[in-house]
Write an enzyme that holds these catalytic residues in place. Structure first.
Site, short mmCIF file in Angstrom:
data_model
loop_
_atom_site.label_atom_id
_atom_site.label_comp_id
_atom_site.label_asym_id
_atom_site.label_seq_id
_atom_site.Cartn_x
_atom_site.Cartn_y
_atom_site.Cartn_z
N GLU A 230 0.83 -1.20 0.00
CA GLU A 230 0.00 0.00 0.00
C GLU A 230 0.87 1.25 0.00
OE1 GLU A 230 -3.12 -0.18 2.93
OE2 GLU A 230 -3.33 -2.35 2.74
N ASN A 231 0.21 2.39 -0.18
CA ASN A 231 0.86 3.71 -0.18
C ASN A 231 1.89 3.86 -1.29
OD1 ASN A 231 -0.59 4.65 2.12
ND2 ASN A 231 0.74 3.40 3.40
#
Length: 216
Positions: free
Chosen positions: A15-16
């Site tokens: 993620e991110n």
């Protein structure tokens, strides 16, 4: 490690990232599929994308490309309203359904796992606490302990509670944060809202559903 311990496979949850990582992300999953034995499972957790966003975190997931190399994609259909954001449902029925419809444009239905939330988020009216995650068990405790008023949104098909903590009341802690005196709004899930979300699995004939509960 998968081969050594005879695991079923790997669920990739990166993620991110941003759209700049999109192709490298897909290539990583391609290499992972190539390295693992054919009988091992490769799955990817992907951010829901009801608006078809092509930049930022949501833009880092090439649904179509990932589906080529993955046995299934786990659609994280939650955090419509999130920690640090404005109050609202964690996963309204419209948000979840739009997320499914977008995914089906690029991914076969038999490869989609619907991820649904088994938690809530709490906001302090007037500021000071913004969308802290809270377990469903603690939501019920807060409602019972602090004169909670519960309503059910027919628009979002999600429950909401309002509690008031007075100056003389004991101050509970929510995931490491002690609540202070004031009025709080909690959006969460209950049996009714979960049933509505589960009905979408049948409606769109998806693979199955995954419960996400990081706060319990």
């Amino acid at each position: 490690a998968v081969e050594k311990y005879n695991l079923d496979g790997v669920n990739v949850d990166l993620e991110n990232l941003t759209e700049k990582d999109r192709d490298r992300y897909t290539d990583f999953v391609r290499l992972l599929r190539k390295k693992l034995s054919p009988e091992k499972t490769v799955a990817d957790a992907v951010a829901s994308n009801p608006k078809g966003t092509t930049t930022g975190w949501h833009g880092s997931y090439d649904y179509e490309g990932l589906a080529i190399y993955s046995d299934y994609l786990m659609l994280m259909a939650y955090d419509q309203h999130y920690g640090g954001g404005s109050p609202g449902p964690v996963a309204s029925i419209g948000f979840v359904e739009r997320s499914i419809e977008y995914a089906l444009k690029y991914v076969p239905k038999e490869k989609i796992v619907l991820g649904i939330p088994f938690y809530g988020r709490i906001w302090k009216n007037g500021g000071g606490l913004s969308g802290r995650g809270v377990s469903l068990k603690q939501v019920q405790s807060l409602i019972l302990g602090y004169g909670g008023k519960v309503s059910f949104s027919n628009l979002y098909l999600s429950p909401k509670a309002t509690i008031s903590i007075k100056s003389g009341d004991s101050k509970p802690s929510v995931y490491g944060t002690q609540l202070q005196s004031g009025t709080y709004t909690i959006w969460y899930e209950n049996e009714e809202s979960i049933k509505y979300k589960l009905s979408l699995v049948d409606k769109y004939d998806l693979l199955f559903v995954e419960r996400w509960d990081p706060y319990n």
